[in-house]
Design a protein around this motif. Structure first.
Motif, PDB file in Angstrom:
ATOM      1  N   ASP A   1       0.855  -1.186   0.000  1.00  0.00           N
ATOM      2  CA  ASP A   1       0.000   0.000   0.000  1.00  0.00           C
ATOM      3  C   ASP A   1       0.891   1.236   0.000  1.00  0.00           C
ATOM      4  O   ASP A   1       2.094   1.140  -0.122  1.00  0.00           O
ATOM      5  CB  ASP A   1      -0.973  -0.017   1.195  1.00  0.00           C
ATOM      6  CG  ASP A   1      -0.277  -0.432   2.479  1.00  0.00           C
ATOM      7  OD1 ASP A   1       0.939  -0.203   2.602  1.00  0.00           O
ATOM      8  OD2 ASP A   1      -0.945  -0.994   3.360  1.00  0.00           O
TER       9      ASP A   1
ATOM     10  N   LYS B   1       0.241   0.080  -9.230  1.00  0.00           N
ATOM     11  CA  LYS B   1      -0.899  -0.800  -9.514  1.00  0.00           C
ATOM     12  C   LYS B   1      -1.817  -0.182 -10.563  1.00  0.00           C
ATOM     13  O   LYS B   1      -2.355  -0.878 -11.432  1.00  0.00           O
ATOM     14  CB  LYS B   1      -1.672  -1.092  -8.224  1.00  0.00           C
ATOM     15  CG  LYS B   1      -0.916  -1.944  -7.212  1.00  0.00           C
ATOM     16  CD  LYS B   1      -1.720  -2.105  -5.926  1.00  0.00           C
ATOM     17  CE  LYS B   1      -0.943  -2.865  -4.863  1.00  0.00           C
ATOM     18  NZ  LYS B   1      -1.707  -3.017  -3.603  1.00  0.00           N
ATOM     19  N   SER B   2      -2.002   1.134 -10.488  1.00  0.00           N
ATOM     20  CA  SER B   2      -2.852   1.820 -11.453  1.00  0.00           C
ATOM     21  C   SER B   2      -2.240   1.764 -12.849  1.00  0.00           C
ATOM     22  O   SER B   2      -2.948   1.524 -13.841  1.00  0.00           O
ATOM     23  CB  SER B   2      -3.059   3.274 -11.025  1.00  0.00           C
ATOM     24  OG  SER B   2      -3.834   3.982 -11.975  1.00  0.00           O
TER      25      SER B   2
ATOM     26  N   ALA C   1       0.143   2.352  -4.979  1.00  0.00           N
ATOM     27  CA  ALA C   1      -1.132   2.649  -5.641  1.00  0.00           C
ATOM     28  C   ALA C   1      -0.911   3.107  -7.075  1.00  0.00           C
ATOM     29  O   ALA C   1      -1.634   2.693  -7.998  1.00  0.00           O
ATOM     30  CB  ALA C   1      -1.895   3.715  -4.859  1.00  0.00           C
TER      31      ALA C   1
ATOM     32  N   GLU D   1      -6.011  -2.766  -9.455  1.00  0.00           N
ATOM     33  CA  GLU D   1      -5.522  -1.719  -8.555  1.00  0.00           C
ATOM     34  C   GLU D   1      -5.722  -2.072  -7.080  1.00  0.00           C
ATOM     35  O   GLU D   1      -5.101  -1.461  -6.211  1.00  0.00           O
ATOM     36  CB  GLU D   1      -6.223  -0.391  -8.868  1.00  0.00           C
ATOM     37  CG  GLU D   1      -5.877   0.154 -10.243  1.00  0.00           C
ATOM     38  CD  GLU D   1      -6.512   1.505 -10.500  1.00  0.00           C
ATOM     39  OE1 GLU D   1      -6.709   2.265  -9.534  1.00  0.00           O
ATOM     40  OE2 GLU D   1      -6.808   1.809 -11.673  1.00  0.00           O
ATOM     41  N   SER D   2      -6.572  -3.073  -6.814  1.00  0.00           N
ATOM     42  CA  SER D   2      -6.842  -3.425  -5.417  1.00  0.00           C
ATOM     43  C   SER D   2      -6.172  -4.735  -4.996  1.00  0.00           C
ATOM     44  O   SER D   2      -6.471  -5.245  -3.916  1.00  0.00           O
ATOM     45  CB  SER D   2      -8.352  -3.528  -5.182  1.00  0.00           C
ATOM     46  OG  SER D   2      -8.918  -4.576  -5.963  1.00  0.00           O
TER      47      SER D   2
END
Length: 237
Positions: free
Chosen positions: A60, A68-69, A65, A115-116
């Motif tokens: 995280d 991942k995006s 983030a 993304e999660s």
């Protein structure tokens, strides 16, 4: 090191039942479990034991983030093109209960929710010679397999992809990856929404040959009860 999965499996059983896991719960992977996974990954063999593999582990935080995006957006574009080109929505793909349709839904959910993912791992290769060779991956991918097997043993799961390629320049800038380091694989990890279980492959005689190409030895037979599947993209059926 203690695992977290109450249903322990033997090494051999793990080899036969470690599936590609693309659907995860929202549960985080504790730091000590990540440590155990990566410790197992780094026990893998490599050419001359040079150990040129490196792992960027993103959980995280703002950098994770953004990474991942970036990869998630690339994954959506890649899957959209592959879904159309390979005809996942044609033939039996129109039947929601068909294996073809189920795979398409799983892949769509995977890229849409990228993304999660709880953990994103970028497997890297530190070049130690001026030229590249087709065998360079042999010093990285065994470590990736160790990582996936360790995740299986500890009650988690994951999958290896190449989605990073379509966002590599941005990832390099974001994560300050040196020029002499190659990005080799994207691995996502998490607690499975589903479960591991026996994997399906082609029949052993199609894959193992004896003295001549295409000629399986007499002993190359599958154990009783094994289910099979063909490889490659779906056909029009």
């Amino acid at each position: 090191m203690e695992g977290t999965d109450p249903d322990r499996v033997s090494l051999y059983e793990g080899l036969l039942s470690t599936r590609a896991i693309r659907r995860y719960t929202n549960e985080k992977i504790p730091d000590d479990v990540l440590r155990d996974m990566l410790f197992a990954a780094t026990r893998a063999p490599s050419g001359s034991n040079r150990q040129p593999f490196r792992f960027i582990v993103l959980t995280d935080g703002p950098l994770a983030a953004e990474a991942k995006s970036l990869i998630g957006g690339a994954a959506q574009k890649f899957w959209a093109a592959k879904r159309a080109e390979d005809g996942y929505d044609k033939g039996t793909g129109a039947d929601a209960s068909s294996p073809k349709s189920r795979l398409a839904r799983t892949m769509q959910q995977y890229v849409d929710s990228f993304e999660s993912v709880p953990v994103l791992v970028l497997a890297c290769y530190v070049r130690y010679r001026a030229h590249t060779a087709q065998t360079d991956g042999a010093s990285v991918y065994p470590a990736c397999q160790n990582l996936l097997l360790a995740a299986r043993a500890l009650g988690y799961g994951g999958v290896l992809t190449g989605f990073h390629h379509m966002a590599e320049p941005e990832l390099r800038r974001l994560l300050r990856i040196p020029d002499e380091v190659e990005l080799m694989a994207t691995v996502t990890l998490g607690r499975p929404q589903g479960r591991h279980g026996p994997v399906r492959r082609r029949p052993l005689p199609e894959l193992v040959f004896g003295e001549h190409w295409g000629q399986p030895p007499a002993w190359a037979v599958d154990p009783p009860g094994v289910l099979h599947t063909a490889a490659g993209p779906p056909t029009s059926s």
